[in-house]
Write an enzyme that holds these catalytic residues in place. Structure first.
Site, PDB file in Angstrom:
ATOM      1  N   THR A 182      -4.626   4.904   7.565  1.00 42.53           N
ATOM      2  CA  THR A 182      -5.568   3.920   7.007  1.00 42.53           C
ATOM      3  C   THR A 182      -5.096   2.516   7.376  1.00 42.53           C
ATOM      4  OG1 THR A 182      -4.328   3.865   4.951  1.00 42.53           O
ATOM      5  CG2 THR A 182      -6.250   5.324   4.999  1.00 42.53           C
ATOM      6  N   SER A 183      -4.155   2.413   8.331  1.00 47.95           N
ATOM      7  CA  SER A 183      -3.559   1.101   8.605  1.00 47.95           C
ATOM      8  C   SER A 183      -4.266   0.395   9.771  1.00 47.95           C
ATOM      9  CB  SER A 183      -2.073   1.245   8.834  1.00 47.95           C
ATOM     10  OG  SER A 183      -1.485  -0.019   8.821  1.00 47.95           O
ATOM     11  N   ARG A 184      -3.889   0.746  10.986  1.00 50.12           N
ATOM     12  CA  ARG A 184      -4.574   0.189  12.161  1.00 50.12           C
ATOM     13  C   ARG A 184      -4.625   1.275  13.233  1.00 50.12           C
ATOM     14  NH1 ARG A 184      -6.397  -3.050   9.360  1.00 50.12           N
ATOM     15  NH2 ARG A 184      -6.232  -5.315   9.410  1.00 50.12           N
ATOM     16  N   GLU A 223     -12.008   0.881  17.727  1.00 49.54           N
ATOM     17  CA  GLU A 223     -13.078   0.778  16.724  1.00 49.54           C
ATOM     18  C   GLU A 223     -13.930  -0.481  16.871  1.00 49.54           C
ATOM     19  OE1 GLU A 223     -10.550   0.688  13.116  1.00 49.54           O
ATOM     20  OE2 GLU A 223     -11.299  -1.339  12.764  1.00 49.54           O
ATOM     21  N   HIS A 235     -13.338   2.414   8.745  1.00 52.01           N
ATOM     22  CA  HIS A 235     -12.612   1.254   8.216  1.00 52.01           C
ATOM     23  C   HIS A 235     -13.196   0.797   6.875  1.00 52.01           C
ATOM     24  CE1 HIS A 235      -9.700  -2.022   9.742  1.00 52.01           C
ATOM     25  NE2 HIS A 235      -9.711  -2.014   8.427  1.00 52.01           N
ATOM     26  N   GLN A 236     -13.263   1.736   5.950  1.00 49.38           N
ATOM     27  CA  GLN A 236     -13.832   1.412   4.640  1.00 49.38           C
ATOM     28  C   GLN A 236     -12.807   1.501   3.512  1.00 49.38           C
ATOM     29  OE1 GLN A 236     -16.641   5.037   4.105  1.00 49.38           O
ATOM     30  NE2 GLN A 236     -15.737   4.751   2.086  1.00 49.38           N
ATOM     31  N   ALA A 237     -11.530   1.724   3.883  1.00 49.04           N
ATOM     32  CA  ALA A 237     -10.532   1.913   2.816  1.00 49.04           C
ATOM     33  C   ALA A 237     -10.486   0.705   1.879  1.00 49.04           C
ATOM     34  CB  ALA A 237      -9.165   2.180   3.427  1.00 49.04           C
ATOM     35  N   PHE A 238     -10.720  -0.470   2.443  1.00 56.32           N
ATOM     36  CA  PHE A 238     -10.636  -1.704   1.632  1.00 56.32           C
ATOM     37  C   PHE A 238     -11.889  -1.932   0.785  1.00 56.32           C
ATOM     38  CE2 PHE A 238     -13.809  -4.609   3.377  1.00 56.32           C
ATOM     39  CZ  PHE A 238     -14.205  -3.904   4.502  1.00 56.32           C
ATOM     40  N   ILE A 251       0.834  -1.208   0.000  1.00 55.12           N
ATOM     41  CA  ILE A 251       0.000   0.000   0.000  1.00 55.12           C
ATOM     42  C   ILE A 251       0.870   1.259   0.000  1.00 55.12           C
ATOM     43  CG2 ILE A 251      -1.742   1.299   1.300  1.00 55.12           C
ATOM     44  CD1 ILE A 251      -2.790  -1.500   2.283  1.00 55.12           C
ATOM     45  N   ASP A 254      -9.054   6.320   8.934  1.00 54.77           N
ATOM     46  CA  ASP A 254     -10.022   5.285   8.531  1.00 54.77           C
ATOM     47  C   ASP A 254     -10.116   4.227   9.618  1.00 54.77           C
ATOM     48  OD1 ASP A 254     -11.779   3.994   6.602  1.00 54.77           O
ATOM     49  OD2 ASP A 254     -10.206   2.480   6.431  1.00 54.77           O
TER      50      ASP A 254
END
Ligand code: NAD
Length: 337
Positions: A232-234, A263, A295-298, A155, A258
């Site tokens: 956008t990782s964790r 979460e 958490h929608q990046a994926f 990424i 993200d």
């Protein structure tokens, strides 16, 4: 194989069911999270299919092993939610989908940057209220800014390529240099230099005990005033209380998230009619220069197809005793981090 799929949303069910026409596994879908209460539902199944917020702790893995589970098929890339030592001790195999959405996640990280630097979230609201004033919407260009990328795996390397396309000066920090980045003249530097020199810092390393709270008061103290931070990782990479402090003083000028360290109790659910009890989270949302997605990046069509196909082919490979090395989650992988 008999597979129990935890934490299933309608989209998981659709993509897994469609892909399973080519694999023929026996899939049972549950909408509940995997936890100490629900793990007994796995009795009679050899395979548990889990997602990012299903915590595979020592206790849960032990109960799953007692129930006959032999394979954990993660339908995600990150594996920080699995106690790998316990899985190894119990002879439970763990597989994952290492690269289902690198482009989608990289593009989402860049989307967060662009929303923040041009204040699109605020502009959108104003225009809908017929407020066409530009006061307070002054942005900045990414062109010629310095972007620091922490983690240049799949990424991070894509983010580097996109940032190069914007004409940014790209710095990187990683324990291993990625040839693709070296070839595009990304400058590898120390973490301290990333902090000192970057206008935008974007996180693309996994969450491990070494990287937990890598963005802390200590890290923030070394950054430029007004820095933009993107994660956008964790969530656990960021000490949320420290960044709230940084936002209050103006040290952090922009924050795009993200993921969030707590979460697990929030994301992937519709809580719109409920009271949110997490005061740290609600404090974050109150800043005008913070933008968050859940958490929608994926979450792209391409990624869901990849996740379904790779998860099911991992299960077939396990059945045949041929788990692909690149998809196996082993203690060795953890030691390499
Ligand atoms: P990757 O394994 O290809 O790259 C990770 C990079 O981090 C590697 O280059 C590795 O050398 C480096 N690294 C690991 N530990 C390090 C350390 N302690 N110090 C310095 N460098 C270190 O992973 P990827 O596919 O690029 O994914 C990155 C992360 O993105 C994943 O771990 C996952 O947590 C997250 N992710 C999030 C979403 C989402 O929807 N928000 C989706 C997929 C992945």
């Amino acid at each position: 194989m008999k597979v129990i799929v935890f934490n299933t949303k309608s989209y998981d069910k659709k993509f897994l069911t469609d892909a399973n026409k080519d694999f023929g596994h026996e899939l049972t879908f549950l909408d509940v999270h995997l936890n100490a209460d629900t793990c007994k539902l796995a009795s009679g199944f050899e395979v548990v299919c889990a997602f990012v917020n299903d915590h595979l702790t020592k206790e849960i893995l032990t109960l799953l092993a007692q129930n006959g589970v032999r394979l954990i098929a993660l339908r995600c890339a990150g594996f920080n939610n699995v106690d790998l030592q316990t899985a190894a001790d119990l002879k439970i195999t763990v597989v994952r989908v290492p690269a289902y959405a690198p482009h989608g996640v990289a593009e989402h990280a860049v989307a967060l940057m662009l929303i923040l630097n041009r204040k699109i979230h605020r502009a959108h609201n104003r225009v809908h209220e017929s407020n066409f004033s530009l006061d307070g919407l002054l942005g900045f260009e990414i062109y010629k800014k310095t972007v620091g990328i922490i983690g240049t795996g799949k990424i991070g390397a894509l983010v580097a390529r996109i940032m190069k396309g914007f004409g940014a000066n790209v710095l990187a920090y990683d324990s291993m240099q990625n040839k693709e980045c070296v070839d595009m003249n990304v400058e590898y530097v120390t973490l301290e230099e990333i902090y000192h020199r970057s206008d935008i810092i974007t996180l693309h390393i996994p969450l491990t005990k070494d990287t937990h709270h890598i963005i802390s008061d200590h890290a923030l103290a070394q950054m430029k005033k007004g820095v933009m931070i993107i994660n956008t990782s964790r969530g656990g990479l960021i000490d949320t209380k420290s960044v709230i402090g940084g936002l209050k003083t103006g040290k952090i000028g922009f924050l795009g998230l993200d993921v969030y360290e707590e979460e697990g109790d929030l994301f992937f659910e519709d809580l719109s009619g409920k009271i949110i009890h997490d005061d740290v989270f609600t404090r974050l949302l109150a800043f005008p220069n913070v933008i968050m997605t859940g958490h929608q990046a994926f979450f792209t069509k391409e990624a869901l197809m990849n996740i379904a196909e790779t998860t099911l082919s991992n299960i077939t490979a396990f059945e045949r005793g041929q788990v692909p090395v690149e998809n196996a989650v082993t203690l060795d992988l953890l030691r390499k981090k």
